[in-house]
Design an enzyme around this catalytic site. Structure first.
Site, PDB file in Angstrom:
ATOM      1  N   PHE A 140     -13.837   3.283   3.828  1.00 36.59           N
ATOM      2  CA  PHE A 140     -13.157   2.739   3.112  1.00 36.59           C
ATOM      3  C   PHE A 140     -12.644   3.365   1.817  1.00 36.59           C
ATOM      4  O   PHE A 140     -13.626   4.123   0.819  1.00 36.59           O
ATOM      5  CB  PHE A 140     -13.864   0.920   3.126  1.00 36.59           C
ATOM      6  N   ILE A 141     -11.439   3.827   1.831  1.00 41.17           N
ATOM      7  CA  ILE A 141     -10.297   4.252   0.207  1.00 41.17           C
ATOM      8  C   ILE A 141     -10.231   3.211  -0.111  1.00 41.17           C
ATOM      9  O   ILE A 141      -9.402   2.892   0.327  1.00 41.17           O
ATOM     10  CB  ILE A 141      -9.942   5.839   1.144  1.00 41.17           C
ATOM     11  N   ARG A 145      -4.985   0.539  -6.653  1.00 41.65           N
ATOM     12  CA  ARG A 145      -3.530   1.728  -6.607  1.00 41.65           C
ATOM     13  C   ARG A 145      -2.986   2.268  -7.264  1.00 41.65           C
ATOM     14  O   ARG A 145      -2.519   2.928  -7.284  1.00 41.65           O
ATOM     15  CB  ARG A 145      -2.666  -0.306  -6.622  1.00 41.65           C
ATOM     16  N   LYS A 162      -7.155   6.793  10.765  1.00 40.92           N
ATOM     17  CA  LYS A 162      -8.663   7.251  10.832  1.00 40.92           C
ATOM     18  C   LYS A 162      -8.744   7.410  12.166  1.00 40.92           C
ATOM     19  O   LYS A 162      -8.919   6.365  13.305  1.00 40.92           O
ATOM     20  CB  LYS A 162      -9.397   6.148  10.276  1.00 40.92           C
ATOM     21  N   ASP A 198      -5.864   2.456  10.727  1.00 45.09           N
ATOM     22  CA  ASP A 198      -6.892   2.168  10.624  1.00 45.09           C
ATOM     23  C   ASP A 198      -6.625   1.672  12.719  1.00 45.09           C
ATOM     24  O   ASP A 198      -7.289   2.973  13.315  1.00 45.09           O
ATOM     25  CB  ASP A 198      -7.462   1.440  10.301  1.00 45.09           C
ATOM     26  N   GLY A 204       0.675  -1.180  -0.114  1.00 44.11           N
ATOM     27  CA  GLY A 204      -0.060  -0.339  -0.093  1.00 44.11           C
ATOM     28  C   GLY A 204       0.807   1.185  -0.107  1.00 44.11           C
ATOM     29  O   GLY A 204       0.789   2.242  -0.510  1.00 44.11           O
ATOM     30  N   GLU A 258       4.573   3.785   6.256  1.00 43.25           N
ATOM     31  CA  GLU A 258       2.396   3.046   6.262  1.00 43.25           C
ATOM     32  C   GLU A 258       2.083   3.807   5.505  1.00 43.25           C
ATOM     33  O   GLU A 258       1.728   5.120   5.309  1.00 43.25           O
ATOM     34  CB  GLU A 258       2.664   2.625   7.735  1.00 43.25           C
ATOM     35  N   ASP A 259       0.975   3.413   4.595  1.00 42.41           N
ATOM     36  CA  ASP A 259      -0.131   3.917   4.027  1.00 42.41           C
ATOM     37  C   ASP A 259      -0.998   4.579   4.576  1.00 42.41           C
ATOM     38  O   ASP A 259      -1.689   5.581   4.978  1.00 42.41           O
ATOM     39  CB  ASP A 259      -0.549   2.880   2.882  1.00 42.41           C
ATOM     40  N   ASP A 276      -5.429  -0.403  -2.242  1.00 41.17           N
ATOM     41  CA  ASP A 276      -6.523  -1.307  -3.353  1.00 41.17           C
ATOM     42  C   ASP A 276      -7.889  -1.632  -2.151  1.00 41.17           C
ATOM     43  O   ASP A 276      -8.336  -1.416  -1.374  1.00 41.17           O
ATOM     44  CB  ASP A 276      -5.299  -2.253  -3.854  1.00 41.17           C
TER      45      ASP A 276
HETATM   46  P1  5GP Z   1      -4.656  -1.946  10.888  1.00 42.19           P
HETATM   47  O1  5GP Z   1      -3.999  -2.816  11.024  1.00 42.19           O
HETATM   48  O2  5GP Z   1      -4.051  -0.166  11.645  1.00 42.19           O
HETATM   49  O3  5GP Z   1      -6.618  -1.625  11.227  1.00 42.19           O
HETATM   50  O4  5GP Z   1      -4.962  -1.432   9.371  1.00 42.19           O
HETATM   51  C1  5GP Z   1      -4.072  -1.557   8.583  1.00 42.19           C
HETATM   52  C2  5GP Z   1      -4.423  -1.776   7.055  1.00 42.19           C
HETATM   53  O5  5GP Z   1      -6.232  -1.631   7.181  1.00 42.19           O
HETATM   54  C3  5GP Z   1      -3.988  -1.122   6.124  1.00 42.19           C
HETATM   55  O6  5GP Z   1      -2.290  -1.257   6.470  1.00 42.19           O
HETATM   56  C4  5GP Z   1      -4.392  -1.141   4.823  1.00 42.19           C
HETATM   57  O7  5GP Z   1      -4.038  -2.380   4.854  1.00 42.19           O
HETATM   58  C5  5GP Z   1      -5.549  -1.373   5.461  1.00 42.19           C
HETATM   59  N1  5GP Z   1      -6.495  -0.697   5.730  1.00 42.19           N
HETATM   60  C6  5GP Z   1      -7.618  -0.274   6.421  1.00 42.19           C
HETATM   61  N2  5GP Z   1      -8.583   0.748   5.789  1.00 42.19           N
HETATM   62  C7  5GP Z   1      -8.174   1.162   4.997  1.00 42.19           C
HETATM   63  C8  5GP Z   1      -9.029   1.516   3.717  1.00 42.19           C
HETATM   64  O8  5GP Z   1      -9.682   2.375   3.975  1.00 42.19           O
HETATM   65  N3  5GP Z   1      -8.825   1.133   2.233  1.00 42.19           N
HETATM   66  C9  5GP Z   1      -7.834   0.521   2.286  1.00 42.19           C
HETATM   67  N4  5GP Z   1      -7.066   0.219   0.640  1.00 42.19           N
HETATM   68  N5  5GP Z   1      -6.651  -0.848   3.462  1.00 42.19           N
HETATM   69  C10 5GP Z   1      -6.825  -0.567   4.614  1.00 42.19           C
HETATM   70 MG    MG Z   2      -0.394  -1.292   5.196  1.00 45.41          MG
END
Ligand code: 5GP
Ligand code: MG
Length: 177
Positions: A155-156, A168, A134, A106, A48, A102-103, A162
């Site tokens: 969700f984006i 992407r 977020k 969440d 990402g 990091e992208d 992706d």
């Molecule tokens: P976390 O572990 O912080 O809950 O989630 C992080 C990962 O979830 C990110 O690296 C990404 O891969 C995925 N993710 C979380 N929110 C989104 C979103 O809105 N869109 C996309 N494409 N991936 C997300």
């Molecule tokens: Mg990621």
């Protein structure tokens, strides 16, 4: 309103590339001010973060290293828990300042796990630079050192992120509708 279709979902343009790049420039300014004398290793988490990493690194104005890793999860033989592993990390992290690139953050679970893994590899200081955050979804106690954009809990896709492997390559960020 510009909309696109990816597989079964429709998305609307939410953050144009111009604004993304503006915010990345602010993050780069801060990193340039904070870390110029720290010889940091930037560690981008694939897939990402590939576009963010490229645009961010072009704005870093001191000598530094960047490497790319992938998170892989596998099932341990004696446990039902998923075990996370960093694939492609060949650098010696002993005594290093590492900036995770990091992208999106969440719940914060992924960053919690990556920090654990980097600590176990000897990293001395670990900082996080994330394109997106977020705030209302955060469930883990982590500090985000550099955040380009805070977004609502929707969700984006686009700019590296992706939906089921698609989207992407979009230069802007789109939100599901
Ligand atoms: P976390 O572990 O912080 O809950 O989630 C992080 C990962 O979830 C990110 O690296 C990404 O891969 C995925 N993710 C979380 N929110 C989104 C979103 O809105 N869109 C996309 N494409 N991936 C997300
Ligand atoms: Mg990621």
């Amino acid at each position: 309103m510009k909309t696109i279709q990816l597989l079964d979902k429709k998305f609307a343009l939410s953050i144009p590339e111009e604004k993304i790049l503006e915010k990345i420039a602010l993050v780069a300014d801060k990193i340039n001010a904070d870390l110029a004398d720290k010889n940091p290793l930037f560690l981008a988490i694939l897939n990402g973060s590939f576009i963010f990493a490229a645009d961010l690194m072009k704005k870093i104005n001191f000598p530094c290293q960047i490497s790319f890793v992938k998170l892989a999860s596998y099932h341990g033989t004696t446990s039902t828990n998923n075990v996370l592993e960093l694939v492609g990390l060949n650098e010696n992290l002993a005594g290093k300042t590492v900036v995770i690139v990091e992208d999106i953050v969440d719940s914060g679970l992924t960053m919690t796990k990556v920090i654990e893994l980097l600590k176990s590899r000897g990293a001395e200081k670990i900082l996080i630079a994330t394109l997106l955050f977020k705030p209302s979804a955060l469930q883990h106690d982590i500090t985000l050192d550099y955040v380009a954009l805070e977004i609502p809990n929707d969700f984006i896709v686009g700019y590296g992120l992706d939906y089921d492997g698609y989207g992407r390559n979009l230069k802007d960020i789109y939100t599901v509708i």
